[in-house]
Design a protein around this motif. Structure first.
Motif, PDB file in Angstrom:
ATOM      1  N   ILE A   1      53.727  29.534  48.091  1.00  0.00           N
ATOM      2  CA  ILE A   1      54.511  30.343  47.155  1.00  0.00           C
ATOM      3  C   ILE A   1      55.828  29.657  46.827  1.00  0.00           C
ATOM      4  N   VAL A   2      56.503  29.156  47.878  1.00  0.00           N
ATOM      5  CA  VAL A   2      57.778  28.466  47.666  1.00  0.00           C
ATOM      6  C   VAL A   2      57.569  27.206  46.826  1.00  0.00           C
ATOM      7  N   ALA A   3      56.496  26.476  47.128  1.00  0.00           N
ATOM      8  CA  ALA A   3      56.199  25.261  46.356  1.00  0.00           C
ATOM      9  C   ALA A   3      55.926  25.583  44.894  1.00  0.00           C
ATOM     10  N   PHE A   4      55.223  26.688  44.626  1.00  0.00           N
ATOM     11  CA  PHE A   4      54.957  27.104  43.251  1.00  0.00           C
ATOM     12  C   PHE A   4      56.253  27.445  42.526  1.00  0.00           C
ATOM     13  N   ILE A   5      57.139  28.176  43.208  1.00  0.00           N
ATOM     14  CA  ILE A   5      58.417  28.549  42.588  1.00  0.00           C
ATOM     15  C   ILE A   5      59.237  27.305  42.265  1.00  0.00           C
ATOM     16  N   LEU A   6      59.256  26.357  43.208  1.00  0.00           N
ATOM     17  CA  LEU A   6      60.036  25.140  42.995  1.00  0.00           C
ATOM     18  C   LEU A   6      59.477  24.301  41.845  1.00  0.00           C
ATOM     19  N   ARG A   7      58.152  24.333  41.655  1.00  0.00           N
ATOM     20  CA  ARG A   7      57.563  23.569  40.552  1.00  0.00           C
ATOM     21  C   ARG A   7      57.996  24.100  39.192  1.00  0.00           C
ATOM     22  N   GLN A   8      58.367  25.380  39.143  1.00  0.00           N
ATOM     23  CA  GLN A   8      58.783  25.984  37.874  1.00  0.00           C
ATOM     24  C   GLN A   8      60.256  25.715  37.573  1.00  0.00           C
ATOM     25  N   ILE A   9      60.946  25.131  38.554  1.00  0.00           N
ATOM     26  CA  ILE A   9      62.380  24.885  38.406  1.00  0.00           C
ATOM     27  C   ILE A   9      62.605  23.387  38.267  1.00  0.00           C
ATOM     28  N   PRO A  10      63.469  22.962  37.348  1.00  0.00           N
ATOM     29  CA  PRO A  10      63.755  21.515  37.214  1.00  0.00           C
ATOM     30  C   PRO A  10      64.176  20.901  38.543  1.00  0.00           C
ATOM     31  N   LYS A  11      63.718  19.679  38.806  1.00  0.00           N
ATOM     32  CA  LYS A  11      63.973  19.027  40.090  1.00  0.00           C
ATOM     33  C   LYS A  11      65.470  18.842  40.358  1.00  0.00           C
ATOM     34  N   LYS A  12      66.232  18.675  39.290  1.00  0.00           N
ATOM     35  CA  LYS A  12      67.671  18.467  39.492  1.00  0.00           C
ATOM     36  C   LYS A  12      68.354  19.716  40.065  1.00  0.00           C
TER      37      LYS A  12
ATOM     38  N   HIS B   1      66.870  21.565  42.509  1.00  0.00           N
ATOM     39  CA  HIS B   1      66.349  21.821  43.853  1.00  0.00           C
ATOM     40  C   HIS B   1      67.442  21.688  44.917  1.00  0.00           C
ATOM     41  N   ILE B   2      68.235  20.619  44.773  1.00  0.00           N
ATOM     42  CA  ILE B   2      69.313  20.415  45.755  1.00  0.00           C
ATOM     43  C   ILE B   2      70.331  21.547  45.652  1.00  0.00           C
ATOM     44  N   LEU B   3      70.619  21.951  44.397  1.00  0.00           N
ATOM     45  CA  LEU B   3      71.569  23.050  44.195  1.00  0.00           C
ATOM     46  C   LEU B   3      71.058  24.333  44.835  1.00  0.00           C
ATOM     47  N   LEU B   4      69.778  24.637  44.672  1.00  0.00           N
ATOM     48  CA  LEU B   4      69.200  25.845  45.284  1.00  0.00           C
ATOM     49  C   LEU B   4      69.252  25.768  46.803  1.00  0.00           C
ATOM     50  N   GLY B   5      69.007  24.555  47.338  1.00  0.00           N
ATOM     51  CA  GLY B   5      69.111  24.380  48.788  1.00  0.00           C
ATOM     52  C   GLY B   5      70.528  24.629  49.279  1.00  0.00           C
ATOM     53  N   ASP B   6      71.504  24.145  48.517  1.00  0.00           N
ATOM     54  CA  ASP B   6      72.907  24.383  48.883  1.00  0.00           C
ATOM     55  C   ASP B   6      73.248  25.866  48.805  1.00  0.00           C
ATOM     56  N   ILE B   7      72.750  26.535  47.758  1.00  0.00           N
ATOM     57  CA  ILE B   7      73.008  27.982  47.625  1.00  0.00           C
ATOM     58  C   ILE B   7      72.423  28.740  48.811  1.00  0.00           C
ATOM     59  N   LYS B   8      71.200  28.380  49.209  1.00  0.00           N
ATOM     60  CA  LYS B   8      70.567  29.033  50.351  1.00  0.00           C
ATOM     61  C   LYS B   8      71.387  28.829  51.627  1.00  0.00           C
TER      62      LYS B   8
ATOM     63  N   LYS C   1      82.343  27.280  46.982  1.00  0.00           N
ATOM     64  CA  LYS C   1      81.868  26.142  47.779  1.00  0.00           C
ATOM     65  C   LYS C   1      81.107  25.148  46.904  1.00  0.00           C
ATOM     66  N   LEU C   2      80.272  25.662  46.007  1.00  0.00           N
ATOM     67  CA  LEU C   2      79.536  24.767  45.108  1.00  0.00           C
ATOM     68  C   LEU C   2      80.485  24.028  44.178  1.00  0.00           C
ATOM     69  N   ASN C   3      81.523  24.719  43.721  1.00  0.00           N
ATOM     70  CA  ASN C   3      82.505  24.079  42.845  1.00  0.00           C
ATOM     71  C   ASN C   3      83.312  23.032  43.614  1.00  0.00           C
ATOM     72  N   ASP C   4      83.692  23.357  44.860  1.00  0.00           N
ATOM     73  CA  ASP C   4      84.445  22.397  45.681  1.00  0.00           C
ATOM     74  C   ASP C   4      83.610  21.153  45.996  1.00  0.00           C
ATOM     75  N   ASP C   5      82.298  21.343  46.167  1.00  0.00           N
ATOM     76  CA  ASP C   5      81.393  20.207  46.450  1.00  0.00           C
ATOM     77  C   ASP C   5      81.044  19.411  45.211  1.00  0.00           C
ATOM     78  N   GLY C   6      81.453  19.889  44.040  1.00  0.00           N
ATOM     79  CA  GLY C   6      81.165  19.181  42.801  1.00  0.00           C
ATOM     80  C   GLY C   6      79.773  19.434  42.240  1.00  0.00           C
ATOM     81  N   LYS C   7      79.055  20.428  42.824  1.00  0.00           N
ATOM     82  CA  LYS C   7      77.695  20.733  42.337  1.00  0.00           C
ATOM     83  C   LYS C   7      77.756  21.496  41.012  1.00  0.00           C
ATOM     84  N   ILE C   8      78.787  22.283  40.835  1.00  0.00           N
ATOM     85  CA  ILE C   8      79.021  22.961  39.560  1.00  0.00           C
ATOM     86  C   ILE C   8      80.504  22.754  39.206  1.00  0.00           C
ATOM     87  N   LYS C   9      80.844  22.945  37.941  1.00  0.00           N
ATOM     88  CA  LYS C   9      82.212  22.762  37.492  1.00  0.00           C
ATOM     89  C   LYS C   9      82.631  23.958  36.667  1.00  0.00           C
TER      90      LYS C   9
END
Length: 357
Positions: free
Chosen positions: A190-201, A203-210, A346-354
């Motif tokens: 299920i997780v693999a299916f969800i990740l396939r629907q999301i752009p690979k770029k 994936h790291i951001l989602l991992g950081d959010i989690k 935290k995401l903004n401080d890490d430079g993942k989002i601006k």
């Protein structure tokens, strides 16, 4: 500021405003429609590390260890919720039924004593007030007694809509449990299916959010545990000074209620203090009310500071997020908005989002 910069600024405001509006709409309305499946997915994610360890240690199929973990989780949850819920329901029912008797045996005598004291004091100054106060006290006592009796009857009737929704709650609970078994048994796919629907770029951001979400929630739990301990110590000292029997147990119960936004320590301390004053126990009643005032003031000061330090937000931003969240989404927003703000920071401080500098 040039025209192009102004245009970009307005475009960015509109863009992020639309995103925020969509998120709030999804959380406030759509989330309730799919809540059983959301809960099932969250439970599956929580038990998955344990399930993997059991599967590896006992060399069983993953779906077997997953189903075992799901069964144990819900067995413990049903026991705890059933035990606490049953006792709470019985206590509330008994209190509502006994409310007229409590008024007759405790509150009414206290009111009579209080009005008698006022009547004698003011009557000595101006005898014309004595009869007026006596008539007012009689009418007030009768009206209050009737109101309490009506409230007791009406409160019992108010439970009817809740009881009528029990089948709906039961169906949702059953769907949640069944969905958890299905999701946990096939979690990786299920997780693999969800990740396939999301752009690979992403994936790291989602991992950081989690990761940030789990860390922030744990720090939140730590923060409120510290606040609970501080409140418990304050209450224990106050009740000990007031010579209350079993002060530690009472302090623990009130401190636990103080964590809940709807109730709080005032749900116990304010009525306790007022009734004590009406009964003529002036020093005790004033002591209880002073204790409540001190606890409330300290809580308002330390809560944003402790939570802000634990999760990495300035106290003013924590207070702002809690206030806005409570007004927009109630209890969920009270806790959810600060957590969301921490993750964004935290995401903004890490430079993942601006989003901001």
């Amino acid at each position: 500021m040039s025209y192009d910069k102004k245009k970009n600024f307005i475009a960015n405001i509109a863009y992020y405003g639309i995103i925020i509006a969509i998120i709030v709409f999804l959380l406030k309305y759509v989330l309730s429609w799919v809540m059983p499946f959301v809960i099932a997915f969250i439970v599956s994610a929580l038990i998955m590390p344990v399930s993997r360890k059991l599967s590896s240690k006992f060399r069983t199929k993953k779906w077997i260890s997953s189903c075992f973990c799901v069964f144990c989780f819900y067995a413990i949850a049903v026991f705890l919720v059933g035990f606490i819920g049953f006792n709470a329901a019985v206590s509330v029912k008994n209190f509502i039924f006994d409310l007229p008797e409590i008024y007759s045996n405790n509150i009414e005598p206290a009111l009579i004593y209080a009005f008698s004291f006022i009547k004698d004091t003011l009557g000595a100054i101006n005898p014309a007030l004595e009869n007026a106060i006596g008539d007012f006290a009689k009418d007030f006592s009768q009206n209050l007694g009737s109101s309490i009796t009506n409230f007791s009857v009406g409160a019992i009737s108010a439970f009817s809509p809740i009881i009528a929704k029990v089948p709906n709650y039961l169906v949702n609970s059953i769907i949640t449990v069944i969905a958890t078994f299905f999701i946990s048994a096939d979690y990786e796919n299920i997780v693999a299916f969800i990740l396939r629907q999301i752009p690979k770029k992403w994936h790291i951001l989602l991992g950081d959010i989690k990761g940030h979400t789990l860390t922030t929630i744990l720090r939140y739990i730590k923060s409120y545990a510290l606040i609970l301990i501080i409140t418990f110590c304050e209450l224990s000292i106050a009740l000990w000074l007031l010579r209350v029997d079993n002060f530690a147990i009472i302090a623990a119960i009130i401190a636990t209620l103080d964590i809940l936004p709807i109730l709080g320590s005032g749900a116990v301390l304010i009525p306790w203090g007022i009734i004590s004053l009406l009964q003529g126990r002036v020093s005790f009643g004033v002591g209880i009310l002073i204790a409540y005032a001190i606890i409330t003031i300290i809580r308002q000061i330390i809560e944003p500071k402790i939570i802000g330090e634990q999760v990495g937000l300035p106290p003013i931003l924590t207070l702002f997020a809690m206030f806005i969240g409570a007004n927009v989404m109630g209890i969920v927003g009270l806790f959810g908005f600060p957590i969301t703000l921490v993750i964004i920071k935290k995401l903004n401080d890490d430079g993942k989002i601006k989003l901001f500098k």
